[in-house]
Each structure stands twice: as C-alpha cells, then as structure tokens.
Motif scaffolding. Sequence first.
Motif, PDB file in Angstrom:
ATOM      1  N   UNK A 128      -0.449  12.489   0.171  1.00 51.98           N
ATOM      2  CA  UNK A 128       0.305  11.328  -0.298  1.00 51.98           C
ATOM      3  C   UNK A 128       0.540  10.365   0.856  1.00 51.98           C
ATOM      4  N   UNK A 129       0.938  10.901   2.000  1.00 54.03           N
ATOM      5  CA  UNK A 129       1.176  10.062   3.170  1.00 54.03           C
ATOM      6  C   UNK A 129      -0.108   9.364   3.605  1.00 54.03           C
ATOM      7  N   UNK A 130      -1.202  10.109   3.670  1.00 51.79           N
ATOM      8  CA  UNK A 130      -2.486   9.540   4.092  1.00 51.79           C
ATOM      9  C   UNK A 130      -2.908   8.398   3.172  1.00 51.79           C
ATOM     10  N   UNK A 131      -2.776   8.625   1.879  1.00 50.96           N
ATOM     11  CA  UNK A 131      -3.215   7.634   0.901  1.00 50.96           C
ATOM     12  C   UNK A 131      -2.342   6.382   0.956  1.00 50.96           C
ATOM     13  N   UNK A 132      -1.027   6.561   1.013  1.00 51.80           N
ATOM     14  CA  UNK A 132      -0.117   5.423   1.119  1.00 51.80           C
ATOM     15  C   UNK A 132      -0.400   4.619   2.381  1.00 51.80           C
ATOM     16  N   UNK A 133      -0.557   5.302   3.499  1.00 52.53           N
ATOM     17  CA  UNK A 133      -0.804   4.625   4.769  1.00 52.53           C
ATOM     18  C   UNK A 133      -2.106   3.843   4.735  1.00 52.53           C
ATOM     19  N   UNK A 134      -3.156   4.464   4.211  1.00 53.06           N
ATOM     20  CA  UNK A 134      -4.457   3.781   4.157  1.00 53.06           C
ATOM     21  C   UNK A 134      -4.367   2.503   3.330  1.00 53.06           C
ATOM     22  N   UNK A 135      -3.745   2.587   2.158  1.00 51.66           N
ATOM     23  CA  UNK A 135      -3.628   1.408   1.307  1.00 51.66           C
ATOM     24  C   UNK A 135      -2.761   0.330   1.958  1.00 51.66           C
ATOM     25  N   UNK A 136      -1.652   0.745   2.585  1.00 50.78           N
ATOM     26  CA  UNK A 136      -0.747  -0.216   3.227  1.00 50.78           C
ATOM     27  C   UNK A 136      -1.409  -0.906   4.417  1.00 50.78           C
ATOM     28  N   UNK A 137      -2.319  -0.224   5.078  1.00 47.23           N
ATOM     29  CA  UNK A 137      -3.013  -0.811   6.224  1.00 47.23           C
ATOM     30  C   UNK A 137      -4.187  -1.698   5.809  1.00 47.23           C
ATOM     31  N   UNK A 138      -4.522  -1.667   4.524  1.00 49.32           N
ATOM     32  CA  UNK A 138      -5.611  -2.510   4.011  1.00 49.32           C
ATOM     33  C   UNK A 138      -5.120  -3.267   2.771  1.00 49.32           C
ATOM     34  N   UNK A 139      -4.078  -4.084   2.921  1.00 46.83           N
ATOM     35  CA  UNK A 139      -3.489  -4.768   1.766  1.00 46.83           C
ATOM     36  C   UNK A 139      -4.459  -5.749   1.119  1.00 46.83           C
ATOM     37  N   UNK A 140      -4.278  -5.913  -0.196  1.00 45.39           N
ATOM     38  CA  UNK A 140      -5.060  -6.857  -1.005  1.00 45.39           C
ATOM     39  C   UNK A 140      -6.538  -6.512  -1.111  1.00 45.39           C
ATOM     40  N   UNK A 141      -6.910  -5.324  -0.622  1.00 41.63           N
ATOM     41  CA  UNK A 141      -8.297  -4.860  -0.758  1.00 41.63           C
ATOM     42  C   UNK A 141      -8.352  -3.888  -1.937  1.00 41.63           C
ATOM     43  N   UNK A 142      -9.274  -4.122  -2.854  1.00 36.81           N
ATOM     44  CA  UNK A 142      -9.405  -3.252  -4.018  1.00 36.81           C
ATOM     45  C   UNK A 142     -10.340  -2.092  -3.690  1.00 36.81           C
TER      46      UNK A 142
END
Length: 229
Positions: free
Chosen positions: A160-174
Amino acid sequence: MSKILIVEDEEAIADLERDYLELSGFEVEVVNDGEVGLKRALEEEFDLFILDLMLPNVDGFEICKQIRNTKNTPILMVSAKKDDIDKIRGLGLGADDYITKPFSPSELVARVKAHLARYDRLIGSTNQQNDIVEIRGIKIDKTARRVWINEEEKQFTTKEFDLLTFLAEHPNHVYTKEDLFREIWDMESVGDIATVTVHIKKIREKIEVNTAKPQYIETIWGVGYRFKI
C-alpha cells in the motif's frame, strides 16, 4: 541469509517449496499447523512468510491478519482456491501476493526474490536524510515509511505504501493496472489485476474523505488510475 517461514499442511508441497528455496540460498523453516505457525510468526523474526490458506486450527487469513497488526514483513499466500473472493480477501488483509496451486516452484522462488529485494531496498536507507513527499494534506516520509493524512498518521502495509508513494510521485499520469503491477510487484501481470484493485481500495479508505468521490486517486474508466494534484 534471508529467513523464510512456510506454513503449509501438505508436506509434499512444503518440502518442494523448501528444497527450491534452500537451493536458492534461503534459510527455510516449515510448520504444518496453523496455530504453531502463528506463534512462530509472531514470536520470531523472519524476512518473508509463505502461508497456505487452508490450515489446521488457524487458517492463513487469520495468520496474515495477526502478522499485519505488528509487522510489515512480506507475505505470500498460497492456495488451491482459484476464486477471486479468496484472493481479494487475502490481499485485503495485507498479503503482498497470492499464488494459486499448482504453481511452478521456479515462479515461487522468483516472486520471493522480488518481494525481498524490494523490501530490502525500501528499508535500507534509514541513515539517510528523510525524503518527504507532500501533496494537498498528504505527507509521505519515504525514509521512515510513514504517512500522515491532514496531520493524522495512518498505517499502511508495504505494498500500500509503495503504491501510494509511486502514484504521488507521478501526479496526473495515468497508469494501467498492468503498469502498476509491474512497477510495484516487480513482475509481469498474469491475471493478477485484483491485486492492484484491492490495494487501491484499501489506500482510498485511508486517504479519502469520501471513497465514492475520491479527491486523490482517480479512476480513469477503461484505462487505470492517476493521482490528482
């Protein structure tokens, strides 16, 4: 040498798993009873757990749940059950992966190595200056692996942490679910889309005010997910 606990009541399968893992350089302990396995998991330090679902006395779901109450150690669940509901339940309780019997022993070894490598990388930077990601009330301390939502700390499993961090570090990317599975689980997606879906659901429950109208992780129907800023 990484130490692995296998909780599996089918001795032939347990022996096969142990043989392949020991040949790959791991130290392996096998327990055939769920109650004993739970006690070992909570009292001793292991680097990874492999849990069968159907066990005497205490099942794999309960063992996973109790491990997750105190530890972020990677958990792989193994079962002959192919129903998505069992996979979803296991992942929802905090398991990092789910493998359906019968499976290739070499695939098991590959998944074990992938989870251990990622976990080691993520916890190996404790002496560095903390790396912080902050977006609209979410504060992610990548070094300490802690998350605050509007100044309230929330508990996240490893994936969960890995996934949240990855998405937060690549905002607005689908990203498609396949993209996220490859990125976070270090392997190609082979019918494991439920893994991503369940983890997104659990993350939303912790960061969103209203999970029906997410303000952070947006579903792009027919494509995947993106983190909005």
